[in-house]
Each structure stands twice: as structure tokens, then as C-alpha cells.
Design an enzyme around this catalytic site. Sequence first.
Site, PDB file in Angstrom:
ATOM      1  N   GLY A  15       0.937  -1.349  -0.285  1.00  0.00           N
ATOM      2  CA  GLY A  15      -0.356  -0.311   0.323  1.00  0.00           C
ATOM      3  C   GLY A  15       0.997   1.110   0.031  1.00  0.00           C
ATOM      4  O   GLY A  15       1.701   1.495   0.387  1.00  0.00           O
ATOM      5  N   ASN A  73       6.482  -5.772   6.161  1.00  0.00           N
ATOM      6  CA  ASN A  73       6.915  -6.846   6.141  1.00  0.00           C
ATOM      7  C   ASN A  73       7.375  -7.855   5.076  1.00  0.00           C
ATOM      8  O   ASN A  73       7.842  -8.910   5.232  1.00  0.00           O
ATOM      9  CB  ASN A  73       6.568  -7.394   7.411  1.00  0.00           C
ATOM     10  CG  ASN A  73       4.982  -7.942   7.920  1.00  0.00           C
ATOM     11  OD1 ASN A  73       4.679  -7.815   7.394  1.00  0.00           O
ATOM     12  ND2 ASN A  73       4.219  -7.591   8.855  1.00  0.00           N
ATOM     13  N   THR A 128       4.806   2.248   5.937  1.00  0.00           N
ATOM     14  CA  THR A 128       3.908   1.243   6.545  1.00  0.00           C
ATOM     15  C   THR A 128       2.830   1.946   7.282  1.00  0.00           C
ATOM     16  O   THR A 128       3.363   2.582   8.603  1.00  0.00           O
ATOM     17  CB  THR A 128       3.985  -0.581   6.991  1.00  0.00           C
ATOM     18  OG1 THR A 128       1.697  -0.709   6.943  1.00  0.00           O
ATOM     19  CG2 THR A 128       4.497  -0.627   7.613  1.00  0.00           C
ATOM     20  N   ILE A 129       1.194   2.279   6.670  1.00  0.00           N
ATOM     21  CA  ILE A 129       0.519   3.427   7.433  1.00  0.00           C
ATOM     22  C   ILE A 129       0.602   2.249   8.687  1.00  0.00           C
ATOM     23  O   ILE A 129      -0.372   3.386  10.088  1.00  0.00           O
ATOM     24  CB  ILE A 129      -0.651   4.026   6.675  1.00  0.00           C
ATOM     25  CG1 ILE A 129      -1.440   2.859   5.897  1.00  0.00           C
ATOM     26  CG2 ILE A 129      -0.032   4.717   5.701  1.00  0.00           C
ATOM     27  CD1 ILE A 129      -2.452   3.446   5.844  1.00  0.00           C
ATOM     28  N   ASP A 130      -0.047   1.572   8.932  1.00  0.00           N
ATOM     29  CA  ASP A 130       0.125   0.664   9.954  1.00  0.00           C
ATOM     30  C   ASP A 130       0.697   0.147  11.056  1.00  0.00           C
ATOM     31  O   ASP A 130       0.250   0.165  12.897  1.00  0.00           O
ATOM     32  CB  ASP A 130      -0.564  -1.017   9.242  1.00  0.00           C
ATOM     33  CG  ASP A 130      -1.486  -0.966   8.736  1.00  0.00           C
ATOM     34  OD1 ASP A 130      -2.773  -0.517   8.534  1.00  0.00           O
ATOM     35  OD2 ASP A 130      -1.929  -2.525   7.828  1.00  0.00           O
ATOM     36  N   MET A 166      -8.160   2.176   8.890  1.00  0.00           N
ATOM     37  CA  MET A 166      -7.473   1.938   8.495  1.00  0.00           C
ATOM     38  C   MET A 166      -6.558   1.196   9.542  1.00  0.00           C
ATOM     39  O   MET A 166      -6.136   1.206  10.471  1.00  0.00           O
ATOM     40  CB  MET A 166      -6.435   1.636   6.938  1.00  0.00           C
ATOM     41  CG  MET A 166      -7.224   2.470   5.908  1.00  0.00           C
ATOM     42  SD  MET A 166      -5.819   2.524   5.236  1.00  0.00           S
ATOM     43  CE  MET A 166      -6.679   2.446   3.462  1.00  0.00           C
ATOM     44  N   GLY A 167      -6.419  -0.881   9.317  1.00  0.00           N
ATOM     45  CA  GLY A 167      -5.270  -0.969  10.203  1.00  0.00           C
ATOM     46  C   GLY A 167      -6.106  -2.366  10.729  1.00  0.00           C
ATOM     47  O   GLY A 167      -6.951  -2.093  11.685  1.00  0.00           O
ATOM     48  N   TYR A 170      -8.991   5.339   1.361  1.00  0.00           N
ATOM     49  CA  TYR A 170      -7.816   6.090   0.723  1.00  0.00           C
ATOM     50  C   TYR A 170      -7.068   7.329   1.808  1.00  0.00           C
ATOM     51  O   TYR A 170      -6.039   7.101   0.892  1.00  0.00           O
ATOM     52  CB  TYR A 170      -7.905   5.348  -0.207  1.00  0.00           C
ATOM     53  CG  TYR A 170      -8.183   4.113  -0.957  1.00  0.00           C
ATOM     54  CD1 TYR A 170      -7.131   3.245  -0.753  1.00  0.00           C
ATOM     55  CD2 TYR A 170      -9.820   3.864  -1.384  1.00  0.00           C
ATOM     56  CE1 TYR A 170      -7.325   1.817  -1.252  1.00  0.00           C
ATOM     57  CE2 TYR A 170      -9.234   2.221  -1.247  1.00  0.00           C
ATOM     58  CZ  TYR A 170      -8.922   1.520  -1.136  1.00  0.00           C
ATOM     59  OH  TYR A 170      -8.301   0.197  -1.345  1.00  0.00           O
TER      60      TYR A 170
END
Lengths: 406, 406
Positions: free
Chosen positions: A13, A108, A136-138, A180-181, A295
Amino acid sequence: MLKGKMVVAQGGGPTAVINQSLVGAVLEARRFHNVEAVYGARHGVRGIVNEEFFDLTREPVESLEAVANTPASALGSTRDKPDEKYCRDIFKSLRAHGINWFMYIGGNDSSDTVRIVAEEAHKSNYALRCVHIPKTIDNDLVENDHTPGFPSAARYVMQAFMGADHDNHSLPGVYLAVVMGRHAGFLTAASAMARHHRDDGPHLIYLPEREFSVDRFLADVKSVYDRLGRCVIAVSEGIHDASGTPIIAQLAKTVEKDAHGNVQLSGSGALGDLLTDTIKDRLGIKRVRGDTYGYAQRSFAGIVSAVDRREAREVAERAVVHGVADDQDGSITIRRVPTGFYAVDYVPVALSVVGGKTKTMPATFIAPSGTDITTEFTDYLRPLMGTDVPVRATLAAPAVPKLLEK
Amino acid sequence: MLKGKMVVAQGGGPTAVINQSLVGAVLEARRFHNVEAVYGARHGVRGIVNEEFFDLTREPVESLEAVANTPASALGSTRDKPDEKYCRDIFKSLRAHGINWFMYIGGNDSSDTVRIVAEEAHKSNYALRCVHIPKTIDNDLVENDHTPGFPSAARYVMQAFMGADHDNHSLPGVYLAVVMGRHAGFLTAASAMARHHRDDGPHLIYLPEREFSVDRFLADVKSVYDRLGRCVIAVSEGIHDASGTPIIAQLAKTVEKDAHGNVQLSGSGALGDLLTDTIKDRLGIKRVRGDTYGYAQRSFAGIVSAVDRREAREVAERAVVHGVADDQDGSITIRRVPTGFYAVDYVPVALSVVGGKTKTMPATFIAPSGTDITTEFTDYLRPLMGTDVPVRATLAAPAVPKLLEK
């Protein structure tokens, strides 16, 4: 000393600062005379296999700097998760093009891909240095204090909730937004940064690290609504029940049963709509509104944390130094230095350390209620938000005594 | 010369700059010695009827300035649409509190309320000056070149589409976002400002000013997707078929028939989800994503057009001058001055001119295809976007020839 070409690619992403990492790698590589050219691969590993390379040595600095400030993956990205065969094809293409450095910006899964490609190169006695650059935004990469992309996404979520909470204060009711997440709640938890004054929302925060019960959720919402006449809620898209079943599937089944047929559930608004409908139906509250931030969280043009921007650039520069000057494979991690001020170190680790593992919110970041975060979390997140963070203000003028008999 | 108190109130949907108007009115009123106090009414006209007034004369300037920069209605808003009886109750409360100026920040419903209250005052021979201050993100007030709140909302939509289009370029597929504006398509059309280069999205724009046909929509999407391998679409929440039936109801019926029961449709994600599902089902495209921009469009903290901020302040100042110095009722409109540069005048008109009427996109702003806008529209909108507008950049490096036999 190795001499040859470098390839840079972007996987997974996109984020608001992933092009900072791309440009950091390209410009840093140009400093080394043994790097003869820097190629960009189109759509990540897929572009490597398909030999879709662009010669970024031909891209002027001004143009690169403009791209660095543009969100989403300028080279294109991919969701392909390479197996061993796919990794061998990656290696075959890299070797054919005389590439000696493979820099992959990703999460990852991407780091695991880099590991397998590196192993393949070792087996073939081909001198290929493979370095993973985190993003990563997570915020779920192990060994990293945080990951590039997350601070800017956290800013978006914070600023969205700040506005939404004022909006809800203007026209009271229940407001819920899905964040998100799927496995890690960091981004949902970032909604808490929107609070400045007592009773500011979000008033309830639901993380995937805790079990979600619809009945408890309704009781929580009712309690806040009864007290304040309004309620603002942050919900992770990954909330699930005790058995691990996603809530969207659980609520969907109920709706399906009611309707005796197939209910459309795909598409990103579904969980938010199902939760707001449940609140309306079971609590009888009239004004219930749901948003799904979608998004914009990862790609919105114009919301970037200055800290995130700098670190995304620096971590990629460090990756190039690690691969070219230090002649090493590895994944570059971001560590916070305990100086009392905010500072980070970029520390290379073995590729196997980061790949395929997921970090979630530590228990110390989650309040005992399970519907809020701790000040330990806000202390962690605050320095990442960067400069020019909007400040909320409310009127404090005294009330005027009533004059009419009612 | 009139001497007495002023009340300011905010009605309808909040905007990102509605507090600029509030603060503009309060600070401007303080300049006039015959204005003895400025009250704020909580939750618009409802607060007036219920005598929920705050003495804003007691609010320090610094605090007001901080509030001006905070999105959403600081006084609280209301969706109440007063009838004649309600307007008489408003008047009764204003009179009881010795209020001689009634400033109402709102859309065309609010302007109509101001008109009725003014008439009531005239009938009673009570000296009350009533001035309407415009605001609406829908940009649908007649007589106004544009309305405060719209430029900032347009910026949000532009920046969201700019990011979403890059995101879609990174991971190709179909992306669709639903934009606010039930009758007027200005805000949806603002998505076009996200385009900088050829083939940038949004590629299709659906406005409520044109009939929407699901079959034509699918053909449009297929055509763009076949050409570019991706498609970014802006859809107004107000799209409707030839008979005026909203598309959400039309698609919903199909779903209902399939399911033989009640399908949950309320909640803001429904239209986006239904359209993306229709694309998936009928065109067989796999990666189709839908967002609904929701409340962030009007309330996001930190996205304000500098032009919008200034005009929202100035139009309210002008309203106070009109009511206090000129001793007049009216609605203040924003007119563009044809100087070649961007400039506006604030022109008072009779309350009856603005109230209850809706402006939609003129035909000259809409491309003949019905799925795009004209440069006349971008010329109109560009100066309203303010400063620091993000600029998009893409890589232009040459492709590297392939070496492997495939």
C-alpha cells in the site's frame, strides 16, 4: 568494491511519504561512483520480473524533489506476494541487468521477499546486496519504533476527527468513523490526538487488539450519549469478536438473515453503515452518522508530518549507505533514542528479523476500559505529528440569564 | 441612531470557515459604540427561541481568533426550519433581550428565516435590523459568485482526488468517490482541480445537473478502463435518473428485489458501495474501490483556502456595517469584480432575493459529454483555492530495454 547498477522498487500500500524514500535512495546512490545507474522498477517486484525498468539516473534532481512531495508510489506498486519461484525470477532479471543492489521499500511481506532474493543470490554466488526500506501506515513492523507513512496517516486521522468532533458538537448525535489497520490499532488510536479539552471526542476507540462485543459497544455508546448528548467513535476496520470473526461478517449475517438473501457487503462503507444502523435500531438514537476514511488516510495530498517526511528520506539514504558503502544486506529500522528530546537512530538488522512479523499495540498503550488509549500512547505519538498541528478552540463566554417565562 | 444588543447565530451544515464569519461579526460590532453587547445564540434559531445566549462581549480577542481558525459552528448549529409561528417566537425572544441586530450565518433556508423575522419586526414597529451572512459548501446561493465554505470544501475534494488518483496509479483499478452536494454539482466538479497532466484523474465526473443512467455509466467506465487500465470517478451524492429518482433508490430497489427483504441503505457509504458493486458485477473488473468523503469535506481541521478564510471574515464584517452603520436589513452577497485579477465586492441585496432559492452549475461549466467540466469552470474555481495548493509530479525517466527472452 562492488560496481554495478542499483534497482529501487516500491511494494504494498502506498503512503504519503513513500516517494521521499524513493528519492532519498536515488539521490544518495548518485553520491557513490561505483553505482553506475539507478533503475526504478515499475509496480514493485512484478516490474522486476517483467523487466519494466526506468533509468532514474536520467531524472533531474528538481523533478525527483517534486515527486518526493507527491503522495503514493511514483514507480507504481503491487500486491503480489512472491513465492520462492517468483523470487528466483526476480533474481534472474536483476542478474541479467547487471544489478548489484536491490532496494525495496515496503512492509513486512516486502522485507521477506528481499530476504529470499538475497538467499538466492548467495546460493548463486552472485554479488547482490539487498536492503529493505520500511514503510507502512499500519505501523506494524517489528523492531521499529514507528514506520514511515504512519505519522502522516496519523495526522490525517487526527485532523479528520478534530473536525468531525467539532461538527458533531455543532449538530449533536452519534458520529462513527472507520479507520484503516486490520491487525494493528495504531492508526485508529491516533484519533485520540484530536482531543484537547475535556469531553472532546473521540469518546470511544475500538482497536483490533481487543475483542469487540456488539452489546458492550451499544452500552458504551449509550453511556456517553446519555452523559454528553453526543458521542464520537473511532473504530478499526479490523474489529473482531472473541472467536476472531470480523464484526463485519457477524453483523452481515444478521442482516442477511433479516433479508433472506444476499446483501451487498463489499466496498469500504459497509462496516461503518452496519454499525450506525445497529446504533439506530437498538438505541433509538435518531442522528447517527458514519464515515469510512478510506484511501485519503494514506494518500491525501497536502497532509504530511514534517518528521515523517524527513525520516522517510533519511531511512532510505541510510539503506543505500548500508548496501553500497558497508556492502551489506539488511533491513533498516527506526529506533527512538532516549535523550529526553525526540531523536531517532537508523539501525540495520538482518532481513529475517523483520519479515513476515506483525507488531500490534502494546498493552501499555491501551486503557483498561479497552475503549481508550493511555497517555503513554499520546506521549509516544505526539513528537511524530510534526509541525503546524491544528489547535482546537471553543467559546468560553458566560451564559446570559433567561428573561421569558416558559 | 439605534442603540442596543446584537445577536449572532449559525444555522445549517457547518463549514471550515463559518467561525471566521462569527468572529468577523463579533469583532466588527465591537467597533460600534451603539452596540452595547454581542450575544451568541446556541444552536442557531433554536437557541434564540430557548433564550440560550452567550455574552460574546466577554470573550477575549485571542480566544475569538483561535475559534475563527477552528472548523464547524462554534455556537452550535441547527437543522430546524422555522415556520411563521417559530419566527414569531424568535422575534419575541430577541425583543425581550433588547436585541436590535440579528445576524444569521447560514444558507438559503436561513436567509428566508431572517426575512420572516424582519417582517415580523416591521409589523410590530420594533427596530430590529436583520442581516443574513452567506455560507454553504454546496455553493448554491443565488446572487453569489460563490459562498464562504465552498472554496475550503473544494480544496479538500481536490486534495483527496489528487492523492486518490496517484494511489490508483500505484495500484491500478477503478476508484470512485462520492462527494457532497445533493442538488448542485460544484463540489463534485471541484474534483477536476486535481488534474495536472494528461490522463490524470478524475476521468469521469457525474453531477446532479445531468441525468444519470447506470448503463451509460458502465459504458463510460469500461471505455476509460480499456484505454488506461484504470479509472477514477467523482460522483455527486445527488445523482438521479431522468425521472428525478435518486440513483441510490434505483440501485437499492434492484438489491431489494434480489434479496426479497429489507436492505440496509441508510448511512453514508451506501451509494458508493452500490456503484462499486455494480461495476464489479457487470464489468467484471476485480479491483474496484469506493470512498465516500463524508463530513471531512466540510469540517476537516487544517484544510482551509486562504481566500475562503478572508472572505468569510470580510462578508460578516460587511454585514455588521450594513446593519449597524447603514441601519439596513439585507443579505450580503459576494460578487466577482471583472478586473482581470481576482477581486470581489460584498453587495447587500434584499432578504427575499436569496431566500429559498437554489443555484446549480450553469451549462457553460459542464462539458457536452456530461461527464466532465469545462475550462470555464476551472478558470472560475482556480482563484478560490488559495495559496499552497499541492502540486503533482510524476517520474519521466526513460524505460530501459528488456534483455531476457520471454
